[in-house]
Design a protein around this motif. Structure first.
Motif, mmCIF file in Angstrom:
data_model
loop_
_atom_site.group_PDB
_atom_site.id
_atom_site.type_symbol
_atom_site.label_atom_id
_atom_site.label_comp_id
_atom_site.label_asym_id
_atom_site.label_seq_id
_atom_site.Cartn_x
_atom_site.Cartn_y
_atom_site.Cartn_z
ATOM 1 N N PHE A 341 -10.489 -10.564 -6.942
ATOM 2 C CA PHE A 341 -10.730 -10.466 -5.494
ATOM 3 C C PHE A 341 -9.935 -9.297 -4.914
ATOM 4 O O PHE A 341 -10.475 -8.462 -4.163
ATOM 5 N N CYS A 342 -8.649 -9.224 -5.259
ATOM 6 C CA CYS A 342 -7.805 -8.151 -4.717
ATOM 7 C C CYS A 342 -8.246 -6.783 -5.220
ATOM 8 O O CYS A 342 -8.162 -5.780 -4.492
ATOM 9 N N GLU A 343 -8.726 -6.713 -6.442
ATOM 10 C CA GLU A 343 -9.259 -5.446 -6.948
ATOM 11 C C GLU A 343 -10.444 -4.985 -6.110
ATOM 12 O O GLU A 343 -10.601 -3.783 -5.834
ATOM 13 N N GLY A 344 -11.280 -5.931 -5.678
ATOM 14 C CA GLY A 344 -12.421 -5.577 -4.848
ATOM 15 C C GLY A 344 -12.004 -5.072 -3.480
ATOM 16 O O GLY A 344 -12.567 -4.098 -2.963
ATOM 17 N N ILE A 345 -11.012 -5.725 -2.875
ATOM 18 C CA ILE A 345 -10.521 -5.288 -1.562
ATOM 19 C C ILE A 345 -9.915 -3.889 -1.668
ATOM 20 O O ILE A 345 -10.150 -3.023 -0.817
ATOM 21 N N PRO A 350 -10.246 2.869 2.399
ATOM 22 C CA PRO A 350 -10.379 4.306 2.624
ATOM 23 C C PRO A 350 -9.236 5.106 1.989
ATOM 24 O O PRO A 350 -9.350 6.316 1.792
ATOM 25 N N VAL A 351 -8.134 4.422 1.686
ATOM 26 C CA VAL A 351 -6.948 5.064 1.111
ATOM 27 C C VAL A 351 -6.621 4.373 -0.213
ATOM 28 O O VAL A 351 -6.586 3.143 -0.290
ATOM 29 N N ASP A 352 -6.413 5.148 -1.268
ATOM 30 C CA ASP A 352 -6.049 4.594 -2.586
ATOM 31 C C ASP A 352 -7.100 3.638 -3.134
ATOM 32 O O ASP A 352 -6.763 2.639 -3.792
ATOM 33 N N SER A 353 -8.368 3.941 -2.904
ATOM 34 C CA SER A 353 -9.437 3.065 -3.406
ATOM 35 C C SER A 353 -9.517 3.075 -4.931
ATOM 36 O O SER A 353 -10.066 2.142 -5.530
ATOM 37 N N TYR A 354 -8.984 4.098 -5.556
ATOM 38 C CA TYR A 354 -9.049 4.261 -7.013
ATOM 39 C C TYR A 354 -7.922 3.523 -7.731
ATOM 40 O O TYR A 354 -7.868 3.488 -8.956
ATOM 41 N N VAL A 355 -7.009 2.919 -6.969
ATOM 42 C CA VAL A 355 -5.841 2.246 -7.539
ATOM 43 C C VAL A 355 -6.176 0.785 -7.843
ATOM 44 O O VAL A 355 -6.860 0.118 -7.066
ATOM 45 N N ILE A 370 0.461 -10.310 -5.718
ATOM 46 C CA ILE A 370 -0.467 -9.192 -5.783
ATOM 47 C C ILE A 370 -0.903 -8.853 -4.368
ATOM 48 O O ILE A 370 -1.184 -9.743 -3.568
ATOM 49 N N MET A 371 -0.890 -7.571 -4.057
ATOM 50 C CA MET A 371 -1.271 -7.126 -2.722
ATOM 51 C C MET A 371 -2.268 -5.983 -2.834
ATOM 52 O O MET A 371 -2.020 -5.006 -3.549
ATOM 53 N N ALA A 372 -3.358 -6.115 -2.113
ATOM 54 C CA ALA A 372 -4.357 -5.057 -2.021
ATOM 55 C C ALA A 372 -4.373 -4.557 -0.591
ATOM 56 O O ALA A 372 -4.606 -5.344 0.329
ATOM 57 N N ALA A 373 -4.104 -3.270 -0.407
ATOM 58 C CA ALA A 373 -4.079 -2.727 0.952
ATOM 59 C C ALA A 373 -4.120 -1.205 0.872
ATOM 60 O O ALA A 373 -3.073 -0.570 0.800
ATOM 61 N N GLY A 374 -5.299 -0.644 0.865
ATOM 62 C CA GLY A 374 -5.438 0.801 0.946
ATOM 63 C C GLY A 374 -5.424 1.195 2.399
ATOM 64 O O GLY A 374 -6.452 1.500 2.996
ATOM 65 N N ALA A 375 -4.238 1.187 3.012
ATOM 66 C CA ALA A 375 -4.115 1.262 4.464
ATOM 67 C C ALA A 375 -3.545 2.606 4.911
ATOM 68 O O ALA A 375 -2.851 3.291 4.158
ATOM 69 N N GLY A 401 -9.193 -5.532 8.726
ATOM 70 C CA GLY A 401 -10.385 -4.700 8.801
ATOM 71 C C GLY A 401 -10.426 -4.089 10.195
ATOM 72 O O GLY A 401 -10.632 -4.801 11.171
ATOM 73 N N LEU A 402 -10.201 -2.794 10.292
ATOM 74 C CA LEU A 402 -10.159 -2.165 11.608
ATOM 75 C C LEU A 402 -11.515 -2.200 12.301
ATOM 76 O O LEU A 402 -11.598 -2.068 13.520
#
Length: 429
Positions: A341-345, A350-355, A370-375, A401-402
């Motif tokens: 789930f976190c990999e999908g988020i 928009p930032v660090d989507s490839y990580v 585990i934290m997913a946040a390409g912020a 989600g902005l």
């Protein structure tokens, strides 16, 4: 180019896309109600800004001590007016929600006092602040004791337990609105008001503080409207509107806010110092945008509840329950589900989507998280994000989600990862 084509180019298969479309169509009425609340809250913020006579002069930067910072003082006036408090402390020097809560607590508690939580265990990072887990500088080290009354099995308040726990040492009651890393229901403003009224009837002198993180602008009223003496939150959550790069707030009774300010700066200085460092425009504008941003995040949370609830996963709140914060808990029962789930988020960011996010031993927690946040702002959980501890029951907590469209895409991308990993099968839906 058709919209569906854009989703396909971003890695969403037709099966996942059609499943999402079906659910979105069924949520139109609920989404319309969210927009009405957002419009009300937008007018509330606008009125506060107009009543405070906000001007572009208030966007000017100050440095050093920050004496006579008109922008800082007016921003605090806006928060106090919008949230119906006597005073407010809104500062970039409050580095997080946990820090703001620590300042509110330590500023208003003294050696020999007791802190009571009538809603069970607080959020993990507060355990060391309080001294539930030993840490240097905790309230426990300064002679403040702690008492906890757990919620009943159905999530309601244990009023008899609270009555029994209130004593002559009880100085402050802390009420956490949101669930933290728990699967209990979030408290509504009405429920918080009932709890405060019960406590005040028994002990009118006790300070009632509400941790309002993730709850601002979800409803038309706030805990400060129903008797809270202090209301505390983070600017990189709801009230910052995605523009605040740092900060926290405390709103409420003037004497409580003054004591918190003396703890933040120094006795005798309080709110008079603290330079705004050129951040005022972002803080004003973020607060202005917050009702609309929160509405988008709220739609995303409801969408997530329906997407995963219909697949048989335990979701809190469930598909139809009323909402009182922007967090959606989904229990997968396995670490693999949480990680996918976190990999999908992360992949939707928009930032660090490839990580690829990985669990790690994060300070303040008792298990790998585990934290997913390409912020755009580090740790900003009003932006599309998800996190969870890698421990039973293996639940993930999604928020932010902005825009609604980004929140929607994040959920579709999370589902796509689970489908690709063979954890979820939507073939029969």
């Amino acid at each position: 180019m058709k919209l569906d084509t854009m989703y396909r180019e971003l890695g969403i298969c037709d099966q996942v896309l059609e499943y999402g479309k079906k659910i979105e169509k069924e949520l139109e009425e609920r989404f319309a109600a969210i927009d009405e609340t957002a419009e009300y809250n937008q007018m509330k913020v606008l009125k506060a800004m107009q009543d405070a006579r906000v001007s572009d002069i208030h966007f000017a930067a100050t440095t050093g001590y920050g004496y006579n910072d008109l922008g800082r003082d007016t921003l605090e006036e806006v928060y106090a007016k919008a949230f119906h408090g006597e005073s407010a402390l809104v500062r970039p020097q409050l580095v997080s929600g946990t820090h703001a809560l620590h300042i509110a607590l330590s500023g208003n508690l003294r050696p020999g006092d007791e802190l009571l939580s009538p809603v069970g265990k607080p959020y993990d990072t507060l355990e060391e602040v309080i001294g539930i887990r030993d840490s240097v500088g905790s309230l426990k080290e300064y002679g403040v004791s702690y008492c906890q009354v757990d919620l009943l099995a159905d999530g309601s308040f244990d009023y008899e337990g609270i009555r029994h726990s209130l004593n002559e040492k009880t100085r402050l009651v802390t009420i956490q609105r949101s669930k933290g890393y728990d699967t209990r229901p979030t408290l509504s403003v009405a429920q918080i008001g009932e709890l405060i009224a019960f406590i005040k009837k028994l002990r009118p002198d006790v300070i009632c503080m509400v941790d309002n993180c993730y709850g601002e602008f979800v409803e038309r009223t706030e805990p400060s409207d129903v008797g809270a003496d202090m209301m505390v939150g983070s600017l990189i959550k709801n009230p910052g509107g995605g523009l605040a790069p740092v900060g926290g707030y405390i709103v409420g009774r003037k004497d409580c806010i003054d004591r918190a300010a003396f703890r933040l700066t120094a006795p005798g200085l309080g709110k008079e110092v603290g330079a705004s460092l050129g951040l005022n425009q972002q803080l004003f504008q973020g607060f202005f945008l917050a009702p609309a941003v929160v509405a988008g995040a709220l739609k995303g949370a409801i969408f997530a509840a329906n997407v995963y609830g219909r697949l048989g996963f335990s979701v809190v709140p469930d598909k139809t329950q009323s909402r009182h914060d922007i967090i959606q808990a989904v229990t997968f029962g396995t670490p693999e589900g949480v990680i996918a789930f976190c990999e999908g988020i992360q992949a939707a960011a928009p930032v660090d989507s490839y990580v690829a996010p990985e669990p790690w031993d994060m300070p303040g927690y008792d298990a790998p998280v585990i934290m997913a946040a390409g912020a755009f702002v580090q740790g900003s959980s009003i932006e599309l994000s998800a996190d969870g501890p890698i421990k039973p029951p293996y639940a993930v907590y999604f928020q932010g989600g902005l825009t609604w469209w980004h929140a929607k895409f994040g959920i579709l991308k999370s589902l796509q990862k689970l489908v690709d990993a063979g954890i979820v099968n939507i073939g029969s839906l």
